[in-house]
Design a protein around this motif. Structure first.
Motif, mmCIF file in Angstrom:
data_model
loop_
_atom_site.group_PDB
_atom_site.id
_atom_site.type_symbol
_atom_site.label_atom_id
_atom_site.label_comp_id
_atom_site.label_asym_id
_atom_site.label_seq_id
_atom_site.Cartn_x
_atom_site.Cartn_y
_atom_site.Cartn_z
ATOM 1 N N ARG A 236 27.494 60.876 34.065
ATOM 2 C CA ARG A 236 27.198 61.460 35.378
ATOM 3 C C ARG A 236 28.430 62.157 35.967
ATOM 4 O O ARG A 236 28.309 63.216 36.579
ATOM 5 C CB ARG A 236 26.704 60.358 36.326
ATOM 6 C CG ARG A 236 25.325 59.837 35.970
ATOM 7 C CD ARG A 236 24.852 58.777 36.936
ATOM 8 N NE ARG A 236 23.540 58.269 36.573
ATOM 9 C CZ ARG A 236 22.892 57.315 37.250
ATOM 10 N NH1 ARG A 236 23.459 56.783 38.324
ATOM 11 N NH2 ARG A 236 21.706 56.903 36.858
ATOM 12 N N LYS A 237 29.598 61.561 35.751
ATOM 13 C CA LYS A 237 30.823 62.188 36.268
ATOM 14 C C LYS A 237 31.081 63.517 35.550
ATOM 15 O O LYS A 237 31.457 64.511 36.184
ATOM 16 C CB LYS A 237 32.008 61.252 36.089
ATOM 17 C CG LYS A 237 33.293 61.776 36.738
ATOM 18 C CD LYS A 237 34.432 60.786 36.582
ATOM 19 C CE LYS A 237 35.665 61.271 37.346
ATOM 20 N NZ LYS A 237 36.105 62.600 36.939
ATOM 21 N N ARG A 238 30.879 63.547 34.225
ATOM 22 C CA ARG A 238 31.078 64.795 33.488
ATOM 23 C C ARG A 238 30.098 65.872 33.945
ATOM 24 O O ARG A 238 30.462 67.043 34.101
ATOM 25 C CB ARG A 238 30.934 64.546 31.986
ATOM 26 C CG ARG A 238 32.107 63.797 31.359
ATOM 27 C CD ARG A 238 32.082 63.913 29.845
ATOM 28 N NE ARG A 238 30.901 63.285 29.283
ATOM 29 C CZ ARG A 238 30.841 62.015 28.887
ATOM 30 N NH1 ARG A 238 31.912 61.239 29.008
ATOM 31 N NH2 ARG A 238 29.728 61.511 28.373
ATOM 32 N N LYS B 106 28.711 66.070 36.883
ATOM 33 C CA LYS B 106 29.109 66.480 38.236
ATOM 34 C C LYS B 106 30.293 67.427 38.181
ATOM 35 O O LYS B 106 30.344 68.435 38.903
ATOM 36 C CB LYS B 106 29.448 65.247 39.070
ATOM 37 C CG LYS B 106 29.762 65.558 40.523
ATOM 38 C CD LYS B 106 30.034 64.277 41.305
ATOM 39 C CE LYS B 106 30.365 64.591 42.758
ATOM 40 N NZ LYS B 106 30.639 63.353 43.526
ATOM 41 N N ASP B 107 31.262 67.132 37.293
ATOM 42 C CA ASP B 107 32.430 67.990 37.157
ATOM 43 C C ASP B 107 32.033 69.369 36.640
ATOM 44 O O ASP B 107 32.544 70.401 37.123
ATOM 45 C CB ASP B 107 33.453 67.358 36.205
ATOM 46 C CG ASP B 107 34.120 66.130 36.821
ATOM 47 O OD1 ASP B 107 34.040 65.980 38.052
ATOM 48 O OD2 ASP B 107 34.699 65.327 36.062
ATOM 49 N N ARG B 108 31.116 69.413 35.655
ATOM 50 C CA ARG B 108 30.663 70.705 35.130
ATOM 51 C C ARG B 108 29.938 71.509 36.205
ATOM 52 O O ARG B 108 30.090 72.727 36.307
ATOM 53 C CB ARG B 108 29.753 70.493 33.915
ATOM 54 C CG ARG B 108 30.497 70.141 32.632
ATOM 55 C CD ARG B 108 29.619 70.356 31.426
ATOM 56 N NE ARG B 108 28.479 69.443 31.423
ATOM 57 C CZ ARG B 108 28.479 68.256 30.809
ATOM 58 N NH1 ARG B 108 29.570 67.839 30.171
ATOM 59 N NH2 ARG B 108 27.412 67.490 30.836
ATOM 60 N N LEU C 202 30.438 71.307 39.453
ATOM 61 C CA LEU C 202 31.421 71.795 40.419
ATOM 62 C C LEU C 202 32.195 72.995 39.865
ATOM 63 O O LEU C 202 32.471 73.950 40.583
ATOM 64 C CB LEU C 202 32.398 70.668 40.786
ATOM 65 C CG LEU C 202 31.813 69.534 41.643
ATOM 66 C CD1 LEU C 202 32.828 68.417 41.827
ATOM 67 C CD2 LEU C 202 31.364 70.069 43.000
ATOM 68 N N ARG C 203 32.538 72.921 38.555
ATOM 69 C CA ARG C 203 33.253 74.046 37.947
ATOM 70 C C ARG C 203 32.367 75.289 37.912
ATOM 71 O O ARG C 203 32.831 76.410 38.120
ATOM 72 C CB ARG C 203 33.708 73.692 36.532
ATOM 73 C CG ARG C 203 34.913 72.752 36.490
ATOM 74 C CD ARG C 203 35.559 72.751 35.115
ATOM 75 N NE ARG C 203 34.647 72.253 34.106
ATOM 76 C CZ ARG C 203 34.550 70.980 33.740
ATOM 77 N NH1 ARG C 203 35.329 70.075 34.325
ATOM 78 N NH2 ARG C 203 33.701 70.600 32.799
#
Length: 259
Positions: free
Chosen positions: A239-241, A243-245, A247-248
């Protein structure tokens, strides 16, 4: 009624009740995982009804078995000997239940690994099954776990009212937890494979118990808890990955274009 009031005044009776409830709930985890996977293969409108009917009939079955507790206890008497081990009806039931679980878990794992081969059996992302067949399989597996848990309960207390209350409370808690657990398993496909692996391990444990090789339940549940914790950490990392993708991606799309 007087016997129940006498029991209620005894601290050791309350201790036995709490212990039995915890034991029934812990032993019910296996059954609950199986029910969740099985009912998730039904059309969504039928799933809750299947869980309620299956667990309701399972409660009736357990109460009937408690009424025949004297007969249940006799199931531990060996009926024949093979390979130097005396097999009782309890052993035969555990082996049959274990073989059923191994077959069912292996079949479901095969369906999940190679879904294209079973494309005609898929509905809503899961292998479909019939409503009656689902109820029958829930009762079949509950019979196996009921015999094992009742024999264990008899070794802890000889008071039938305590065993009845423990069973009713445990099945009620299973009924409350069945819906959220089924939805959680459905929403996380990787959990399905982990749960099927648990069922495979539990099936092998039942077979081992039936053959006379006792495996402490604490080891099994400790392994399940550790595996579940690892998978939970994996889910949080995924889920963090994601979310990071995301945002990027938003940052790239909002950056001004230079001509």
């Amino acid at each position: 009624m007087n016997d129940i009031l006498v029991l209620a005044a005894q601290p050791e009776a309350w201790a036995a009740l709490v212990t039995l409830i915890v034991m029934e709930v812990v032993l019910g985890i296996d059954n609950l995982v199986f029910i969740s996977i099985l009912t998730n293969k039904l059309p969504e409108a039928s799933r809750q009804s299947a869980r309620r009917i299956g667990l309701g009939l399972a409660l009736v079955l357990r109460l009937v078995l408690l009424g025949a507790v004297a007969w249940i206890v006799q199931l531990t008497t060996p009926v024949f000997t093979a390979f130097g081990h005396g097999f009782s009806w309890k052993d035969i039931i555990l082996i049959a239940g274990g073989l059923f679980l191994v077959w069912k878990a292996t079949k479901e794992i095969h369906h999940n690994v190679d879904p294209e081969e079973h494309a005609g059996e898929i509905i809503g992302g899961a292998v479909k099954t019939g409503f009656t067949a689902a109820i029958f399989q829930i009762l079949l597996l509950d019979l196996v776990f009921s015999v094992d848990s009742i024999i264990t309960a008899v070794g802890m207390t000889d008071h039938l009212p305590i065993m009845v209350i423990a069973v009713v409370v445990a099945v009620t808690l299973m009924l409350i937890a069945s819906g959220p657990l089924a939805r959680f398993i459905e929403a996380n496909p990787t959990i399905v494979m982990l749960a099927l692996s648990f069922l495979l391990m539990i099936g092998m444990t039942l077979i081992a118990d039936g053959l006379g090789f006792h495996v402490p339940k604490g080891y099994i549940y400790a392994a399940m808890a550790f595996s579940g914790l690892v998978e939970l950490l994996n889910m949080l990392a995924r889920r963090k990955r994601m979310k990071d993708r995301a945002l990027r991606g938003e940052g790239a799309s909002s950056a001004p274009t230079v001509h």
